[in-house]
Design a protein around this motif. Sequence first.
Motif, PDB file in Angstrom:
ATOM      1  N   ASP A 171       0.863  -1.176   0.000  1.00  0.00           N
ATOM      2  CA  ASP A 171       0.000   0.000   0.000  1.00  0.00           C
ATOM      3  C   ASP A 171       0.900   1.226   0.000  1.00  0.00           C
ATOM      4  O   ASP A 171       1.931   1.247   0.676  1.00  0.00           O
ATOM      5  CB  ASP A 171      -0.887   0.044   1.246  1.00  0.00           C
ATOM      6  CG  ASP A 171      -2.065  -0.909   1.172  1.00  0.00           C
ATOM      7  OD1 ASP A 171      -1.993  -1.891   0.409  1.00  0.00           O
ATOM      8  OD2 ASP A 171      -3.046  -0.670   1.890  1.00  0.00           O
ATOM      9  N   ARG A 219      -4.507   6.999  -0.584  1.00  0.00           N
ATOM     10  CA  ARG A 219      -3.944   5.655  -0.441  1.00  0.00           C
ATOM     11  C   ARG A 219      -4.212   4.852  -1.690  1.00  0.00           C
ATOM     12  O   ARG A 219      -5.323   4.855  -2.232  1.00  0.00           O
ATOM     13  CB  ARG A 219      -4.581   4.964   0.765  1.00  0.00           C
ATOM     14  CG  ARG A 219      -4.162   3.511   0.922  1.00  0.00           C
ATOM     15  CD  ARG A 219      -4.853   2.899   2.117  1.00  0.00           C
ATOM     16  NE  ARG A 219      -4.757   1.460   2.115  1.00  0.00           N
ATOM     17  CZ  ARG A 219      -5.562   0.672   2.779  1.00  0.00           C
ATOM     18  NH1 ARG A 219      -6.529   1.174   3.506  1.00  0.00           N
ATOM     19  NH2 ARG A 219      -5.407  -0.625   2.730  1.00  0.00           N
ATOM     20  N   SER A 262      -3.965   0.909  -2.765  1.00  0.00           N
ATOM     21  CA  SER A 262      -3.843  -0.411  -2.140  1.00  0.00           C
ATOM     22  C   SER A 262      -2.940  -1.324  -2.941  1.00  0.00           C
ATOM     23  O   SER A 262      -2.953  -1.314  -4.172  1.00  0.00           O
ATOM     24  CB  SER A 262      -5.218  -1.057  -1.991  1.00  0.00           C
ATOM     25  OG  SER A 262      -5.979  -0.318  -1.070  1.00  0.00           O
ATOM     26  N   GLY A 318      -4.038  -6.095   0.203  1.00  0.00           N
ATOM     27  CA  GLY A 318      -5.376  -5.638   0.578  1.00  0.00           C
ATOM     28  C   GLY A 318      -5.496  -5.367   2.060  1.00  0.00           C
ATOM     29  O   GLY A 318      -6.387  -5.879   2.726  1.00  0.00           O
ATOM     30  N   LEU A 319      -4.579  -4.573   2.591  1.00  0.00           N
ATOM     31  CA  LEU A 319      -4.548  -4.295   4.024  1.00  0.00           C
ATOM     32  C   LEU A 319      -5.793  -3.560   4.493  1.00  0.00           C
ATOM     33  O   LEU A 319      -6.330  -2.712   3.792  1.00  0.00           O
ATOM     34  CB  LEU A 319      -3.313  -3.448   4.365  1.00  0.00           C
ATOM     35  CG  LEU A 319      -1.966  -4.084   4.086  1.00  0.00           C
ATOM     36  CD1 LEU A 319      -0.850  -3.076   4.306  1.00  0.00           C
ATOM     37  CD2 LEU A 319      -1.770  -5.298   4.980  1.00  0.00           C
ATOM     38  N   HIS A 320      -6.226  -3.889   5.683  1.00  0.00           N
ATOM     39  CA  HIS A 320      -7.324  -3.174   6.335  1.00  0.00           C
ATOM     40  C   HIS A 320      -6.693  -2.327   7.430  1.00  0.00           C
ATOM     41  O   HIS A 320      -6.360  -2.836   8.502  1.00  0.00           O
ATOM     42  CB  HIS A 320      -8.349  -4.151   6.915  1.00  0.00           C
ATOM     43  CG  HIS A 320      -8.987  -5.001   5.871  1.00  0.00           C
ATOM     44  ND1 HIS A 320      -9.952  -4.523   5.012  1.00  0.00           N
ATOM     45  CD2 HIS A 320      -8.766  -6.291   5.521  1.00  0.00           C
ATOM     46  CE1 HIS A 320     -10.313  -5.490   4.193  1.00  0.00           C
ATOM     47  NE2 HIS A 320      -9.607  -6.579   4.472  1.00  0.00           N
ATOM     48  N   LEU A 321      -6.510  -1.044   7.120  1.00  0.00           N
ATOM     49  CA  LEU A 321      -5.826  -0.152   8.046  1.00  0.00           C
ATOM     50  C   LEU A 321      -6.826   0.597   8.915  1.00  0.00           C
ATOM     51  O   LEU A 321      -7.906   0.967   8.458  1.00  0.00           O
ATOM     52  CB  LEU A 321      -4.966   0.853   7.271  1.00  0.00           C
ATOM     53  CG  LEU A 321      -3.915   0.238   6.341  1.00  0.00           C
ATOM     54  CD1 LEU A 321      -3.203   1.329   5.545  1.00  0.00           C
ATOM     55  CD2 LEU A 321      -2.921  -0.592   7.128  1.00  0.00           C
ATOM     56  N   ALA A 322      -6.465   0.827  10.160  1.00  0.00           N
ATOM     57  CA  ALA A 322      -7.336   1.551  11.083  1.00  0.00           C
ATOM     58  C   ALA A 322      -7.448   3.027  10.694  1.00  0.00           C
ATOM     59  O   ALA A 322      -8.458   3.664  10.955  1.00  0.00           O
ATOM     60  CB  ALA A 322      -6.817   1.426  12.511  1.00  0.00           C
ATOM     61  N   GLY A 360      -7.199   5.974   7.657  1.00  0.00           N
ATOM     62  CA  GLY A 360      -7.355   6.092   6.216  1.00  0.00           C
ATOM     63  C   GLY A 360      -7.600   7.529   5.830  1.00  0.00           C
ATOM     64  O   GLY A 360      -7.542   8.442   6.665  1.00  0.00           O
ATOM     65  N   GLU A 394      -0.061   0.332  14.194  1.00  0.00           N
ATOM     66  CA  GLU A 394      -0.916  -0.853  14.248  1.00  0.00           C
ATOM     67  C   GLU A 394       0.002  -2.060  14.362  1.00  0.00           C
ATOM     68  O   GLU A 394       0.997  -2.146  13.652  1.00  0.00           O
ATOM     69  CB  GLU A 394      -1.775  -0.967  12.989  1.00  0.00           C
ATOM     70  CG  GLU A 394      -2.744   0.179  12.809  1.00  0.00           C
ATOM     71  CD  GLU A 394      -3.592   0.019  11.557  1.00  0.00           C
ATOM     72  OE1 GLU A 394      -4.171  -1.068  11.374  1.00  0.00           O
ATOM     73  OE2 GLU A 394      -3.659   0.969  10.770  1.00  0.00           O
TER      74      GLU A 394
END
Length: 190
Positions: free
Chosen positions: A47, A63, A65, A69-73, A75, A143
């Motif tokens: 990312d 951003r 990706s 496919g990161l799920h970041l806290a 954004g 994170e």
Amino acid sequence: ILLRLGTGSYSLGPRITTLDYQLRTTDPYYAAGQSLMKALSAQTGCDCVMTRLFDNEIIDTHRESGADGLHLAYGRGRSRPLFLGAAPKVILATQPKAKLRRLYESHKQELAGFPLSETWEVFWQTLQKVRKDGFYLSSGELESNVGAIAVPFFGEGPYAVGSLALVIPVRRIEFMNHDKLLELLTATAD
């Protein structure tokens, strides 16, 4: 600004959507960076995140990706902690000493638990090392499952207006070629 949904709840209205569009079409860093970030993300599989400094606030503004496919806290549009992670450190490292001293003094409680920030002198020396290195590599700071390598980018003055970072799952950081990532990231930021 708010739109009533008729169920007793509200949503952000069309004016916010219009403002977001205006930001994306008038911000010169967004306009210049979007395609470059997309290419960098595709090339590295990471990312790619643009983070900006607005007064004393750190906000991710764009951003792209990568393959994970990161799920970041955090954004786009969400304020980030001022001192955690690679992006804030590379931005702050370029700021004038007087500004950093004010930030340190006004956030002493918050900084008390951070490594390398126990005293003003330690904080200042840490940022001076980041400034000299020209990048910062974090692992699990913001994170626990992600790290990042970030470099600053500049407007017309000597102080960074933002940073570009490649965000990587912690499990992959040690296997990545940091020198190559830094080379690509710096070229993109330039």
